[in-house]
Motif scaffolding. Structure first.
Motif, PDB file in Angstrom:
ATOM      1  N   ASN A 208       6.895  20.427  20.219  1.00 31.92           N
ATOM      2  CA  ASN A 208       5.836  19.562  19.870  1.00 31.92           C
ATOM      3  C   ASN A 208       4.574  19.873  20.349  1.00 31.92           C
ATOM      4  OD1 ASN A 208       7.479  17.840  18.514  1.00 31.92           O
ATOM      5  ND2 ASN A 208       7.821  16.636  20.848  1.00 31.92           N
TER       6      ASN A 208
ATOM      7  N   ARG B 244       1.603  20.544  16.024  1.00 26.22           N
ATOM      8  CA  ARG B 244       0.848  19.708  16.659  1.00 26.22           C
ATOM      9  C   ARG B 244      -0.483  19.286  15.914  1.00 26.22           C
ATOM     10  NH1 ARG B 244       0.654  16.496  21.019  1.00 26.22           N
ATOM     11  NH2 ARG B 244      -1.247  16.286  22.123  1.00 26.22           N
TER      12      ARG B 244
ATOM     13  N   ARG C  81       6.103  15.842  14.810  1.00 26.99           N
ATOM     14  CA  ARG C  81       6.865  15.575  16.098  1.00 26.99           C
ATOM     15  C   ARG C  81       8.114  15.628  15.901  1.00 26.99           C
ATOM     16  NH1 ARG C  81       7.277  11.253  19.681  1.00 26.99           N
ATOM     17  NH2 ARG C  81       7.002   9.715  18.175  1.00 26.99           N
TER      18      ARG C  81
END
Length: 157
Positions: free
Chosen positions: A18, A24, A29
């Protein structure tokens, strides 16, 4: 003790993904990695930086959220004696993606057994896996087909 450490490290790698910049900064996610690495759930939230010109999810972000997972899941399940690579991908956009979209990746013991059997004689195999990206209502936004290259590593004398 070593087994617990290996499991801890595998789970740590799963959460560290993540923080990988392409995920990111795209809003991607991982929400769940099963302990056996055969199930992964991923989400992509809508933000101003991942919208396209017409205000829906950018197609590159929709693909990026599906890109590495089948390869990673197979690598983790087969172990270090195998070469595992992404070989090809095909994406089909079904409808505009808005809001939060999700993808659920699954591989079975049968999938892994088929791969092991196919490469046992030193051959390669290229299994194909499918995943759908769905919106909050459960409608399919995108369908992705991934071809994975798998071969046993050559044993050194």
């Amino acid at each position: 003790m070593r087994t617990k450490l290996k499991i801890w490290w595998k789970r740590k790698k799963a959460t560290l993904i993540n923080w990988w910049p392409p995920f990111r900064f795209a809003g991607i996610r991982v929400t769940r990695f099963s302990t056996d690495f055969r199930e992964v759930d991923v989400e992509l939230r809508m933000a101003w930086w991942n919208r396209n010109y017409v205000g829906v999810h950018f197609g590159g972000s929709l693909y990026a959220m599906t890109d590495p997972f089948f390869m990673l899941m197979i690598m983790q399940n087969l172990g270090p004696d195998y070469i595992v690579w992404d070989k090809a991908a095909k994406i089909r956009f079904r409808k505009p993606g808005r809001g939060t979209v999700t993808a659920k990746f699954r591989i079975t013991e049968q999938d892994l057994a088929s791969i092991r059997h196919a490469v046992a004689g030193g051959d390669k195999t290229e299994p194909v896996f499918h995943v759908q990206v769905c919106n909050a209502e459960g409608n399919v936004v995108t369908e992705v087909e991934k071809t994975i290259y798998v071969k046993l590593k050559d044993k050194k004398p």
